[in-house]
Design a protein around this motif. Structure first.
Motif, short mmCIF file in Angstrom:
data_model
loop_
_atom_site.label_atom_id
_atom_site.label_comp_id
_atom_site.label_asym_id
_atom_site.label_seq_id
_atom_site.Cartn_x
_atom_site.Cartn_y
_atom_site.Cartn_z
N CYS A 198 0.82 -1.23 0.00
CA CYS A 198 0.00 0.00 0.00
C CYS A 198 0.85 1.27 0.00
O CYS A 198 0.31 2.36 -0.15
CB CYS A 198 -0.92 0.00 1.21
SG CYS A 198 -0.02 0.19 2.77
N TYR A 199 2.14 1.14 0.24
CA TYR A 199 3.08 2.27 0.31
C TYR A 199 2.89 3.14 1.57
O TYR A 199 3.42 4.24 1.65
CB TYR A 199 3.00 3.17 -0.94
CG TYR A 199 3.33 2.45 -2.23
CD1 TYR A 199 4.64 2.25 -2.62
CD2 TYR A 199 2.32 1.96 -3.05
CE1 TYR A 199 4.95 1.57 -3.80
CE2 TYR A 199 2.61 1.28 -4.23
CZ TYR A 199 3.93 1.10 -4.60
OH TYR A 199 4.22 0.44 -5.76
N GLY A 200 2.09 2.66 2.51
CA GLY A 200 1.84 3.43 3.74
C GLY A 200 3.12 3.73 4.49
O GLY A 200 3.30 4.82 5.04
N CYS A 201 4.03 2.75 4.53
CA CYS A 201 5.29 2.92 5.26
C CYS A 201 6.15 4.00 4.61
O CYS A 201 6.79 4.81 5.29
CB CYS A 201 6.05 1.60 5.30
SG CYS A 201 6.16 0.76 3.71
N VAL A 240 9.08 0.82 -1.31
CA VAL A 240 8.41 -0.46 -1.52
C VAL A 240 8.69 -0.86 -2.97
O VAL A 240 8.28 -0.17 -3.90
CB VAL A 240 6.89 -0.35 -1.27
CG1 VAL A 240 6.21 -1.69 -1.52
CG2 VAL A 240 6.62 0.12 0.16
N PRO A 243 -0.86 -0.75 7.91
CA PRO A 243 -2.22 -1.19 8.22
C PRO A 243 -2.33 -2.71 8.26
O PRO A 243 -3.28 -3.25 8.85
CB PRO A 243 -3.05 -0.63 7.07
CG PRO A 243 -2.10 -0.53 5.93
CD PRO A 243 -0.75 -0.23 6.54
S1 SF4 Z 1 5.02 -2.85 4.82
FE1 SF4 Z 1 2.96 -2.28 5.49
S2 SF4 Z 1 2.80 -0.10 5.08
FE2 SF4 Z 1 4.56 -0.86 3.86
S3 SF4 Z 1 3.66 -1.36 1.86
FE3 SF4 Z 1 3.63 -3.23 3.08
S4 SF4 Z 1 1.60 -3.19 4.00
FE4 SF4 Z 1 1.96 -1.13 3.28
#
Ligand code: SF4
Ligand code: SF4
Length: 217
Positions: free
Chosen positions: A16-19, A38, A174
């Motif tokens: 999701c690129y959240g990190c 990511v 998430p």
């Molecule tokens: S590590 Fe977590 S926040 Fe990062 S891309 Fe994967 S799911 Fe998303």
């Protein structure tokens, strides 16, 4: 003394690129500077194609190639295993950029780059220049959110357990794919994951002994 490390569960990561975004936000990183990324690729042949997702960041290697080549002592390995850069000592020679086998260092060459060129710095960018000033002509990279860890420990919090002492990317995930803690504490969750889940490090052939591990179940 702890040795801080991270475990990333590739089976849980949803890409999701959240990190990546949380890291940018936490450190007010300027355009084109990413401390966590990511990586997404595909494997196989149609119709059996697989999407491969690899979140990567500085591995805070135990035998850090970047620290070994730094001629000024600007790249430092702290006692707790976190590798940081002293911008005042960095002369921008970029030996470390070449030495890092994981391409986790970036040369920060232009302090005037704006998110909205020609419109001046946004309030957010100005705050970043106050709180996390980078220095033009130096090398930058992920710090494992050392400032959050240090401040949290001072308040009696536990990194990896308490959010205010834990890296922003771990808090933001998430899918709960990221774990943080003390690799040297056999009772910690990440030490258990490393020993029980066949954890692996990226590029073991480089001999750097990363503190970031991956698991696939
Ligand atoms: S590590 Fe977590 S926040 Fe990062 S891309 Fe994967 S799911 Fe998303
Ligand atoms: S991943 Fe690269 S920059 Fe990070 S500690 Fe290891 S060698 Fe240094």
């Amino acid at each position: 003394m702890a040795r801080w490390g991270m475990v990333i569960n590739l089976n849980k990561c949803i890409g999701c690129y959240g990190c990546m975004v949380a890291c940018k936000q936490e450190h007010y990183l300027p355009p084109k500077i990413f401390w966590g990324r990511v990586l997404v690729s595909e494997a196989g042949k149609f119709p059996s194609v697989k999407k491969l997702i690899y979140p990567v960041l500085c591995n805070h290697c135990k035998d850090a190639a970047c620290v070994n080549v730094c001629p000024t002592g600007a790249s430092i390995k702290r006692e707790d295993g976190i590798v940081i850069i002293d911008y005042d000592k960095c002369v921008g020679c970029r030996y470390c950029v070449m030495a890092c086998p994981y391409q986790q260092r970036t040369f920060y060459g232009d302090d005037s780059t704006q998110y909205f060129p020609g419109q001046g710095f946004t309030e957010w960018e100005m705050i970043g220049k106050e709180l996390f000033p980078l220095q033009e002509g130096t090398v930058v990279k992920c710090t494992f959110c050392a400032e959050r860890i240090d401040a949290g420990i001072k308040r009696g919090l536990k990194p990896g357990v308490d959010r205010n002492a834990t890296p922003a990317c771990v808090n933001a995930c998430p899918a709960k794919a990221r774990y943080f803690g003390d690799l040297d504490d056999p009772e910690s969750e990440i030490a258990r994951l490393v020993s029980e889940r066949k954890a692996f490090q990226l590029g073991p052939e480089f001999g750097t002994n990363p503190s970031v591990y991956y698991i696939i179940r």
